[in-house]
Scaffold this active site. Sequence first.
Site, PDB file in Angstrom:
ATOM      1  N   ARG A  26      84.460  90.418 -21.336  1.00  0.00           N
ATOM      2  CA  ARG A  26      84.880  91.694 -21.923  1.00  0.00           C
ATOM      3  C   ARG A  26      85.677  91.480 -23.198  1.00  0.00           C
ATOM      4  O   ARG A  26      85.623  92.286 -24.126  1.00  0.00           O
ATOM      5  CB  ARG A  26      85.673  92.502 -20.883  1.00  0.00           C
ATOM      6  CG  ARG A  26      84.739  93.089 -19.809  1.00  0.00           C
ATOM      7  CD  ARG A  26      85.482  93.411 -18.539  1.00  0.00           C
ATOM      8  NE  ARG A  26      84.651  94.075 -17.539  1.00  0.00           N
ATOM      9  CZ  ARG A  26      83.814  93.460 -16.695  1.00  0.00           C
ATOM     10  NH1 ARG A  26      83.659  92.157 -16.750  1.00  0.00           N
ATOM     11  NH2 ARG A  26      83.111  94.165 -15.819  1.00  0.00           N
ATOM     12  N   ARG A 121      66.955  89.315 -10.688  1.00  0.00           N
ATOM     13  CA  ARG A 121      68.028  90.207 -10.231  1.00  0.00           C
ATOM     14  C   ARG A 121      67.791  91.624 -10.764  1.00  0.00           C
ATOM     15  O   ARG A 121      67.247  91.804 -11.853  1.00  0.00           O
ATOM     16  CB  ARG A 121      69.384  89.643 -10.664  1.00  0.00           C
ATOM     17  CG  ARG A 121      69.667  88.307  -9.965  1.00  0.00           C
ATOM     18  CD  ARG A 121      70.990  87.724 -10.365  1.00  0.00           C
ATOM     19  NE  ARG A 121      72.102  88.576  -9.981  1.00  0.00           N
ATOM     20  CZ  ARG A 121      73.349  88.390 -10.399  1.00  0.00           C
ATOM     21  NH1 ARG A 121      73.631  87.395 -11.218  1.00  0.00           N
ATOM     22  NH2 ARG A 121      74.299  89.189 -10.002  1.00  0.00           N
ATOM     23  N   GLN A 168      79.517  96.004 -13.041  1.00  0.00           N
ATOM     24  CA  GLN A 168      78.566  95.791 -14.137  1.00  0.00           C
ATOM     25  C   GLN A 168      77.871  97.099 -14.498  1.00  0.00           C
ATOM     26  O   GLN A 168      77.686  97.414 -15.676  1.00  0.00           O
ATOM     27  CB  GLN A 168      77.556  94.707 -13.748  1.00  0.00           C
ATOM     28  CG  GLN A 168      78.241  93.343 -13.611  1.00  0.00           C
ATOM     29  CD  GLN A 168      77.314  92.242 -13.165  1.00  0.00           C
ATOM     30  OE1 GLN A 168      76.142  92.481 -12.884  1.00  0.00           O
ATOM     31  NE2 GLN A 168      77.825  91.029 -13.086  1.00  0.00           N
ATOM     32  N   ASP A 314      82.737  88.293  -4.560  1.00  0.00           N
ATOM     33  CA  ASP A 314      82.425  86.933  -5.019  1.00  0.00           C
ATOM     34  C   ASP A 314      83.060  85.861  -4.131  1.00  0.00           C
ATOM     35  O   ASP A 314      82.749  84.673  -4.267  1.00  0.00           O
ATOM     36  CB  ASP A 314      82.891  86.740  -6.472  1.00  0.00           C
ATOM     37  CG  ASP A 314      82.022  87.535  -7.449  1.00  0.00           C
ATOM     38  OD1 ASP A 314      80.938  88.007  -7.047  1.00  0.00           O
ATOM     39  OD2 ASP A 314      82.423  87.674  -8.618  1.00  0.00           O
ATOM     40  N   ARG A 345      73.075  85.202  -1.163  1.00  0.00           N
ATOM     41  CA  ARG A 345      74.205  84.413  -0.637  1.00  0.00           C
ATOM     42  C   ARG A 345      74.309  84.459   0.889  1.00  0.00           C
ATOM     43  O   ARG A 345      74.945  83.574   1.475  1.00  0.00           O
ATOM     44  CB  ARG A 345      75.516  84.841  -1.308  1.00  0.00           C
ATOM     45  CG  ARG A 345      75.569  84.359  -2.757  1.00  0.00           C
ATOM     46  CD  ARG A 345      76.829  84.732  -3.475  1.00  0.00           C
ATOM     47  NE  ARG A 345      76.846  84.083  -4.795  1.00  0.00           N
ATOM     48  CZ  ARG A 345      77.620  84.451  -5.802  1.00  0.00           C
ATOM     49  NH1 ARG A 345      78.449  85.482  -5.671  1.00  0.00           N
ATOM     50  NH2 ARG A 345      77.566  83.805  -6.957  1.00  0.00           N
ATOM     51  N   ARG A 387      78.825  79.542  -6.888  1.00  0.00           N
ATOM     52  CA  ARG A 387      79.784  79.838  -5.816  1.00  0.00           C
ATOM     53  C   ARG A 387      79.320  79.250  -4.476  1.00  0.00           C
ATOM     54  O   ARG A 387      80.147  78.896  -3.632  1.00  0.00           O
ATOM     55  CB  ARG A 387      80.024  81.345  -5.706  1.00  0.00           C
ATOM     56  CG  ARG A 387      80.598  81.914  -6.990  1.00  0.00           C
ATOM     57  CD  ARG A 387      81.397  83.169  -6.810  1.00  0.00           C
ATOM     58  NE  ARG A 387      81.536  83.878  -8.076  1.00  0.00           N
ATOM     59  CZ  ARG A 387      82.402  83.549  -9.039  1.00  0.00           C
ATOM     60  NH1 ARG A 387      83.214  82.522  -8.886  1.00  0.00           N
ATOM     61  NH2 ARG A 387      82.440  84.244 -10.162  1.00  0.00           N
TER      62      ARG A 387
HETATM   63  C1  S3P Z   1      81.301  91.215 -12.402  1.00  0.00           C
HETATM   64  C2  S3P Z   1      81.058  92.116 -11.419  1.00  0.00           C
HETATM   65  C3  S3P Z   1      80.563  91.769 -10.078  1.00  0.00           C
HETATM   66  C4  S3P Z   1      80.708  90.278  -9.791  1.00  0.00           C
HETATM   67  C5  S3P Z   1      80.308  89.424 -10.942  1.00  0.00           C
HETATM   68  C6  S3P Z   1      81.115  89.766 -12.192  1.00  0.00           C
HETATM   69  C7  S3P Z   1      81.811  91.695 -13.718  1.00  0.00           C
HETATM   70  O1  S3P Z   1      79.204  92.132  -9.977  1.00  0.00           O
HETATM   71  O2  S3P Z   1      79.961  89.928  -8.642  1.00  0.00           O
HETATM   72  O3  S3P Z   1      80.513  88.046 -10.633  1.00  0.00           O
HETATM   73  O4  S3P Z   1      82.318  90.896 -14.513  1.00  0.00           O
HETATM   74  O5  S3P Z   1      81.710  92.898 -13.968  1.00  0.00           O
HETATM   75  P1  S3P Z   1      78.780  93.658  -9.649  1.00  0.00           P
HETATM   76  O6  S3P Z   1      79.566  94.507 -10.540  1.00  0.00           O
HETATM   77  O7  S3P Z   1      77.318  93.753  -9.935  1.00  0.00           O
HETATM   78  O8  S3P Z   1      79.088  93.830  -8.186  1.00  0.00           O
END
Ligand code: S3P
Length: 425
Positions: A26, A121, A168, A314, A345, A387
């Site tokens: 970010r 994905r 995300q 995570d 996972r 991970r």
């Molecule tokens: C992340 C959000 C998570 C996380 C990923 C990083 C981020 O995924 O699992 O490792 O930086 O916004 P999701 O938002 O898809 O759950």
Amino acid sequence: MELIIQPKPFIRGTIHVPGDKSISHRAVIFGSLAQGITEIQGFLLAEDCTRTIACFREMGIDINIEDKKVIIQGKGLEGLQEPGDVLDAGNSGTTARLLLGILAGNPFYSVITGDSSLRNRPMGRVVEPLARMGARFLGRKGTGLLPLTIMGGKLKAIDYHSPVASAQVKSCVLLAGLYAGGVTSVTEPAMSRDHTERMLQHFEIPFNKQGLRVEIQGEHGFTARSIKVPGDFSSAAFFITAAALMPGSDVTLLNVGVNPSRTGLLEVLAEMGANITLLNERVENMEPAADIRVQGAELKGVTIGGSLIPRLIDEIPVLTVAAVLAQGKTEIRDALELRVKESDRISAMTGELGKMGAVIEALPDGMIIHGPQKLKGSGCMSHGDHRVAMALAVAGLSAQGNTHISDSQCVNISFPGFVDILNLL
Ligand code: S3P
């Protein structure tokens, strides 16, 4: 690369973990879209975040790495150029999904792809709202998978109700909202990590958050700010869990991000009987950080699910290891998202810990584990998932005999130096 883990009776020491992955991505994104020079300290110089840097360089942003500092010459919201080549997000879902929000708002043609894991994905979760805002896409599986072609342009604001609690997705729509006329909102079913909201606040970009709804006013430029990135809680989690479950251990982790939307693991480990103390709590660029001291104890099983899951999503691979070694039953539910991470996972952890002798019942959205179970060192695979590799390393510390983890170079995706720290403790 094969990682060989020798069992240890306990671990002790004081360590630093590398910078937070989510905040580092970010920082590059907001620094590139700001007007002026953003200097980032503590940036995670690992594969995932350097993908984000490479993508912005491809769009004409000057980004220099000097003396471990990342310096970005931001050109403002309208300052990106049409990329001359395909953007490659590598293994990084955050790069792909957050960038898609920005590409959707820019009046040019772009193509984005990733490695074999990322190309499998789901991208439909971000393409769907962005298409509703007016961006056009072409891609595999009806635009559900990378590579994706994007024709961006003038966007219209939407009120989006996301079916998944995903930072995300939330961040992607908010970033697209920066380019839309009017107010864009995202409502999520449970609270996901809030680093984007904190970054908006840090850059003084107007937004509103009420409960699970965040709204942003579009077409509002902003100026550069310096950023200090704390250590990544999700990287710290491997050593926190390892120390927590090995009686006699005493580990202090310095300067770790303790944003409550990320630290569900601390609550779960405390419920399991772990001995964890936060020291020197502070806030830097809107993000809380602390030193974390962990002393080993006998752990007991726990039941988790619901809105806690996004706050430790995570950390579930390493929590699975703690559950195998803890006394009693552990049940993990509502974690369907684990199926669509860098690997599946649930299947990776049940399969690999199974090779070490653990019996774990896989559920569609979680796992049931009856502990304590003895682990024996054996040959395991990382599934190309950083991970999974590090969680298996933690399992190896408590196993009988050596554990060999193949294809373990993937730890560099989020945690370069993991093996050195492990050897140091
Ligand atoms: C992340 C959000 C998570 C996380 C990923 C990083 C981020 O995924 O699992 O490792 O930086 O916004 P999701 O938002 O898809 O759950």
